[in-house]
Design a protein around this motif. Structure first.
Motif, short mmCIF file in Angstrom:
data_model
loop_
_atom_site.label_atom_id
_atom_site.label_comp_id
_atom_site.label_asym_id
_atom_site.label_seq_id
_atom_site.Cartn_x
_atom_site.Cartn_y
_atom_site.Cartn_z
N THR A 133 6.53 2.85 -3.72
CA THR A 133 7.56 1.96 -4.22
C THR A 133 6.94 0.60 -4.47
OG1 THR A 133 8.25 1.27 -2.02
CG2 THR A 133 9.36 3.19 -2.97
N PHE A 134 7.55 -0.15 -5.37
CA PHE A 134 7.01 -1.45 -5.77
C PHE A 134 8.17 -2.40 -5.96
CE2 PHE A 134 4.24 -4.52 -6.99
CZ PHE A 134 3.68 -4.53 -8.26
N SER A 137 4.65 -3.33 -1.65
CA SER A 137 4.61 -1.93 -2.03
C SER A 137 4.56 -1.11 -0.75
CB SER A 137 3.38 -1.63 -2.88
OG SER A 137 3.26 -0.24 -3.12
N CYS A 164 -4.72 -0.68 -1.06
CA CYS A 164 -3.91 -1.02 -2.23
C CYS A 164 -4.69 -2.00 -3.08
CB CYS A 164 -2.54 -1.56 -1.85
SG CYS A 164 -2.49 -3.22 -1.19
#
Lengths: 116, 110
Positions: free
Chosen positions: B65-66, B73, B90
């Motif tokens: 998810t962002f 995230s 990330c």
């Protein structure tokens, strides 16, 4: 398809000596990256080439580090003279597209450098 | 200055549970965010990419998810397996530049 190749895999040198690393990216990839990864940290970009031109070298210590990408394919990264703090893994990566577009980086296995 | 924060402590979970890893960033407006897996002695391997206008992305047991408002995230591995044990990085890309977080080590116990 063959992956990103790097050599050597390991190198031990004494401080003030010089060292060179070689990278062969995935065939046809336009962009090539060199990263420095110190133990416990994420990769830090040293230099980014798009074909054979430099896109970003803002974090490259230019007094001792140099890199070139001849004919837009293979690349070499050199350190001269090496310092103790240069001990790290040097990762080469390549990506298919020119910079600025959504793109995935493919990494080589890295070269572990130890400076004594 | 631009900063990415990932859980510095290792995450230990039991096999079969869902692992959730966090990536927070400041002073950055990424166009997209990627998650990579890195095993000891190897280079990072790409897992998933999510763009700034996407909320969620899935691939098999992985979900990302962002939230550009929270500047965060989340990376989920469902039905985790011991083979999922690795460091997860990330990476944020914006303005032709990609920066990586330090990564979170995940240990999945059988």
């Amino acid at each position: 398809e063959a992956g990103v190749a790097q050599s050597p895999r390991y190198k031990i040198i004494e401080k003030r000596q010089s060292v060179a690393f070689w990278c062969n990216p995935i065939s046809g990839h336009a962009t090539l990256y060199w990263y420095q990864q110190i133990l416990g940290q994420g990769p830090k970009l040293l230099i980014q080439f798009q074909n054979n031109g430099v896109v970003d070298d803002s974090q490259l210590p230019k007094d001792r580090f140099s890199a070139e990408r001849l004919k837009g394919v293979d690349s070499t990264l050199k350190i001269q003279p090496a310092k103790l703090e240069d001990s790290a893994v040097y990762l080469c990566a390549s990506s298919r597209l020119a910079g600025g577009l959504t793109d995935t980086q493919y990494f080589g296995p890295g070269t572990r450098l130890t400076v004594l | 200055s631009q900063k990415i924060e990932q859980n510095s402590e290792a995450l230990n979970i039991q096999e079969g549970k869902t692992a959730t890893l966090t990536c927070n960033y400041t002073n950055y407006s990424p166009a997209y965010l990627q998650w990579y897996r890195q095993d000891p002695g190897r280079g990072p391997v790409f897992l998933l990419l999510i763009r700034e206008n996407e909320k969620e992305k899935r691939k098999e047991r992985l979900k990302v998810t962002f939230d550009t408002t929270l500047k965060q995230s989340l990376f989920h591995i469902t039905a985790s397996q011991p083979a999922d044990s690795a460091t997860y990085l990330c990476a944020l890309t914006g303005g032709f530049k990609t920066i990586f977080g330090a990564g979170t080590r995940l240990f999945v116990k059988a």
